[in-house]
Design a protein around this motif. Sequence first.
Motif, short mmCIF file in Angstrom:
data_model
loop_
_atom_site.label_atom_id
_atom_site.label_comp_id
_atom_site.label_asym_id
_atom_site.label_seq_id
_atom_site.Cartn_x
_atom_site.Cartn_y
_atom_site.Cartn_z
N GLN A 179 -6.47 0.44 -2.44
CA GLN A 179 -7.26 2.22 -2.07
C GLN A 179 -7.21 1.80 -0.62
O GLN A 179 -6.86 1.93 0.38
CB GLN A 179 -8.92 2.61 -2.01
CG GLN A 179 -9.03 2.38 -3.65
CD GLN A 179 -10.97 2.59 -3.74
OE1 GLN A 179 -11.48 3.53 -3.05
NE2 GLN A 179 -11.28 1.87 -4.82
N LEU A 180 -7.34 3.58 -0.17
CA LEU A 180 -7.06 3.18 1.67
C LEU A 180 -8.08 2.70 2.45
O LEU A 180 -8.87 3.08 1.85
CB LEU A 180 -6.43 5.28 1.29
CG LEU A 180 -5.74 6.20 1.58
CD1 LEU A 180 -4.87 7.34 1.61
CD2 LEU A 180 -4.17 5.13 1.65
N GLU A 181 -7.52 2.72 3.44
CA GLU A 181 -9.06 2.28 4.28
C GLU A 181 -8.51 2.98 5.43
O GLU A 181 -7.57 3.58 5.91
CB GLU A 181 -8.85 0.52 4.70
CG GLU A 181 -8.00 -0.65 3.66
CD GLU A 181 -7.97 -1.76 4.20
OE1 GLU A 181 -7.70 -1.62 4.90
OE2 GLU A 181 -8.23 -2.49 3.13
N ASP B 293 -6.79 12.29 0.31
CA ASP B 293 -5.48 11.16 0.27
C ASP B 293 -5.51 10.35 -0.63
O ASP B 293 -4.36 10.05 -1.55
CB ASP B 293 -5.14 10.98 1.70
CG ASP B 293 -4.65 11.55 2.75
OD1 ASP B 293 -4.52 12.90 2.04
OD2 ASP B 293 -5.10 11.42 3.82
N ASN B 294 -6.49 9.35 -0.80
CA ASN B 294 -6.47 8.58 -1.90
C ASN B 294 -6.60 8.77 -3.75
O ASN B 294 -5.97 8.09 -3.80
CB ASN B 294 -8.09 7.87 -1.66
CG ASN B 294 -8.02 6.35 -2.55
OD1 ASN B 294 -7.22 5.44 -2.44
ND2 ASN B 294 -9.07 6.15 -3.51
N LYS B 295 -7.28 10.09 -3.45
CA LYS B 295 -7.23 10.43 -4.41
C LYS B 295 -5.18 10.82 -4.91
O LYS B 295 -5.08 10.97 -6.16
CB LYS B 295 -8.27 11.79 -4.89
CG LYS B 295 -9.20 11.80 -5.51
CD LYS B 295 -10.43 13.08 -5.55
CE LYS B 295 -11.65 12.97 -5.84
NZ LYS B 295 -12.24 13.56 -5.59
N ASP C 144 0.96 -1.32 0.00
CA ASP C 144 -0.09 0.08 0.09
C ASP C 144 1.71 1.17 -0.46
O ASP C 144 1.44 1.88 -1.39
CB ASP C 144 -0.96 -0.18 1.04
CG ASP C 144 -1.39 -1.49 1.57
OD1 ASP C 144 -2.34 -1.51 0.29
OD2 ASP C 144 -1.86 -1.60 1.98
N GLU C 145 0.52 1.99 1.01
CA GLU C 145 1.54 3.55 1.61
C GLU C 145 2.93 3.32 0.57
O GLU C 145 3.50 3.95 0.33
CB GLU C 145 1.19 4.24 2.49
CG GLU C 145 0.54 4.55 2.95
CD GLU C 145 -0.77 3.28 3.43
OE1 GLU C 145 -2.11 3.44 3.68
OE2 GLU C 145 0.03 1.88 3.29
N THR D 241 -7.39 3.41 -10.80
CA THR D 241 -8.69 3.90 -9.64
C THR D 241 -9.59 2.33 -9.90
O THR D 241 -9.74 1.79 -9.03
CB THR D 241 -9.61 5.18 -10.41
OG1 THR D 241 -9.28 6.33 -10.28
CG2 THR D 241 -10.79 5.25 -9.37
#
Length: 154
Positions: A84-86, A108-110, A60-61, A128
Amino acid sequence: KLATDVVATLMLKDMENDEEPIKLYINSEGGDIRNALMIYDAMQLTAAPIHTICIGSAMDEAALILAAGDHRSATKHSVIAIGQLETNSALFSDLTNAKANLDLVVSDNKKMLGILSQCTGKPLKEITADLERRIFMSANDALKYNLIDKVVAK
């Protein structure tokens, strides 16, 4: 704390010699997007080329940081995941704060999707759609997806 140390080290190494590549080894299950964006911004501020190398995992990050390197690689048994962020912070809040938290996560996800689009050369719409579900990749899969530039062997 760790992200702050990484940023300080990047800046120090860059000041010492902005032509010498900085090697950033990654083995992380991900974490806080704020920290990942701080490291990403620091990477953008350095003149020295940054070599990101995944040894183990970049989830993820951490995958965002891996993909943002100037020279990106992973060892052959590495696992890279993007998604995607959770958040669950909205669950433990009043409605006003829950909405503010959710708005921040969406923003932040965008940002994360935009950075991944830029790093991979894939259209934002494709990134996306791909990240509707978390994707786990081998190093070879990450190479095909253009998250890295090469798979490191001996």
